[in-house]
Design a protein around this motif. Structure first.
Motif, PDB file in Angstrom:
ATOM      1  N   ASP A  37      17.815   2.218  13.197  1.00  0.00           N
ATOM      2  CA  ASP A  37      16.649   1.352  13.434  1.00  0.00           C
ATOM      3  C   ASP A  37      15.686   1.391  12.248  1.00  0.00           C
ATOM      4  O   ASP A  37      15.194   0.347  11.808  1.00  0.00           O
ATOM      5  N   ASP A  38      15.423   2.589  11.733  1.00  0.00           N
ATOM      6  CA  ASP A  38      14.539   2.713  10.565  1.00  0.00           C
ATOM      7  C   ASP A  38      15.130   1.988   9.358  1.00  0.00           C
ATOM      8  O   ASP A  38      14.420   1.289   8.628  1.00  0.00           O
ATOM      9  N   ILE A  39      16.419   2.155   9.156  1.00  0.00           N
ATOM     10  CA  ILE A  39      17.074   1.542   8.001  1.00  0.00           C
ATOM     11  C   ILE A  39      17.039   0.020   8.114  1.00  0.00           C
ATOM     12  O   ILE A  39      16.699  -0.670   7.153  1.00  0.00           O
ATOM     13  N   ARG A  40      17.348  -0.507   9.301  1.00  0.00           N
ATOM     14  CA  ARG A  40      17.307  -1.964   9.500  1.00  0.00           C
ATOM     15  C   ARG A  40      15.911  -2.526   9.263  1.00  0.00           C
ATOM     16  O   ARG A  40      15.749  -3.575   8.633  1.00  0.00           O
ATOM     17  N   SER A  44      14.878  -5.173   6.348  1.00  0.00           N
ATOM     18  CA  SER A  44      14.190  -6.420   6.664  1.00  0.00           C
ATOM     19  C   SER A  44      12.970  -6.607   5.758  1.00  0.00           C
ATOM     20  O   SER A  44      12.741  -7.699   5.221  1.00  0.00           O
ATOM     21  N   GLU A  45      12.193  -5.557   5.559  1.00  0.00           N
ATOM     22  CA  GLU A  45      11.014  -5.638   4.694  1.00  0.00           C
ATOM     23  C   GLU A  45      11.401  -5.900   3.242  1.00  0.00           C
ATOM     24  O   GLU A  45      10.804  -6.751   2.572  1.00  0.00           O
ATOM     25  N   LEU A  46      12.399  -5.179   2.735  1.00  0.00           N
ATOM     26  CA  LEU A  46      12.796  -5.350   1.334  1.00  0.00           C
ATOM     27  C   LEU A  46      13.426  -6.721   1.093  1.00  0.00           C
ATOM     28  O   LEU A  46      13.179  -7.349   0.062  1.00  0.00           O
ATOM     29  N   ALA A  47      14.239  -7.194   2.034  1.00  0.00           N
ATOM     30  CA  ALA A  47      14.842  -8.523   1.894  1.00  0.00           C
ATOM     31  C   ALA A  47      13.769  -9.606   1.952  1.00  0.00           C
ATOM     32  O   ALA A  47      13.819 -10.580   1.187  1.00  0.00           O
ATOM     33  N   GLY A  96       1.478  -6.474   1.582  1.00  0.00           N
ATOM     34  CA  GLY A  96       1.598  -5.125   1.067  1.00  0.00           C
ATOM     35  C   GLY A  96       1.845  -4.054   2.104  1.00  0.00           C
ATOM     36  O   GLY A  96       2.145  -2.916   1.771  1.00  0.00           O
ATOM     37  N   ARG A  97       1.721  -4.396   3.385  1.00  0.00           N
ATOM     38  CA  ARG A  97       1.927  -3.380   4.422  1.00  0.00           C
ATOM     39  C   ARG A  97       3.397  -3.056   4.628  1.00  0.00           C
ATOM     40  O   ARG A  97       3.742  -1.970   5.072  1.00  0.00           O
ATOM     41  N   GLY A  98       4.284  -3.999   4.318  1.00  0.00           N
ATOM     42  CA  GLY A  98       5.716  -3.774   4.495  1.00  0.00           C
ATOM     43  C   GLY A  98       6.220  -2.605   3.668  1.00  0.00           C
ATOM     44  O   GLY A  98       6.998  -1.773   4.154  1.00  0.00           O
ATOM     45  N   LEU A  99       5.772  -2.518   2.431  1.00  0.00           N
ATOM     46  CA  LEU A  99       6.194  -1.401   1.583  1.00  0.00           C
ATOM     47  C   LEU A  99       5.611  -0.081   2.071  1.00  0.00           C
ATOM     48  O   LEU A  99       6.240   0.970   1.925  1.00  0.00           O
ATOM     49  N   ARG A 100       4.449  -0.127   2.656  1.00  0.00           N
ATOM     50  CA  ARG A 100       3.881   1.097   3.238  1.00  0.00           C
ATOM     51  C   ARG A 100       4.771   1.579   4.377  1.00  0.00           C
ATOM     52  O   ARG A 100       5.026   2.774   4.526  1.00  0.00           O
TER      53      ARG A 100
END
Length: 141
Positions: A37-40, A44-47, A96-100
């Motif tokens: 779940d964490d990896i998915r 999703s954020e990086l894509a 910017g919150r996605g990378l956090r």
């Protein structure tokens, strides 16, 4: 030898969901259930960032997964310039919150610059919980 699967995706919104499916299938094939779940979520954020910030339009981004019996590494490469930053802003911030989130969920995180572009990568300590149909080391899917 580490396992490897990689795929290219068009710079389009539908690619974010396709990247999640690719990762879900790969983790299942490799027998990693523990942190899926964490990896998915991080994929999703990086894509999403690659779709929004990779340039020029019409290019693809690449997603690579590597793993062994102690970790899963996710790497997303696009041709956009600039180095992504983790932002500290609150709920009123628009980006910017996605990378956090990626930074908080993963065990390691970073950016490697290229000419052109960059690779945003993240690492998760993970051990396979089942022995699925693991591909040959270095196999591409």
């Amino acid at each position: 030898m580490p396992l490897l699967r990689q795929r290219r995706f068009p710079r389009a919104r539908k690619s974010v969901g396709a990247a999640r499916v690719f990762v879900t299938e790969t983790l299942r094939d490799w027998g990693y259930d523990d942190r899926s779940d964490d990896i998915r979520l991080c994929v999703s954020e990086l894509a999403t960032n690659a779709v929004l910030h990779g340039v020029p339009p019409g290019r693809e981004f690449a997603l690579a997964l590597t793993g062994d019996d102690t970790f899963i590494r996710v790497a997303v490469r696009d041709s956009g310039d600039g180095v992504p930053e983790v932002r500290e802003g609150g709920a009123e911030e628009c980006g910017g919150r996605g990378l956090r989130l990626v930074q908080e969920l993963s065990d390691d995180f970073g950016v490697t610059t290229h000419n052109p572009g960059k690779t945003v990568w993240t690492v998760f300590k993970a051990v396979p919980t089942t022995r699925g149909a693991r591909p040959e080391p270095g196999a591409h899917g």
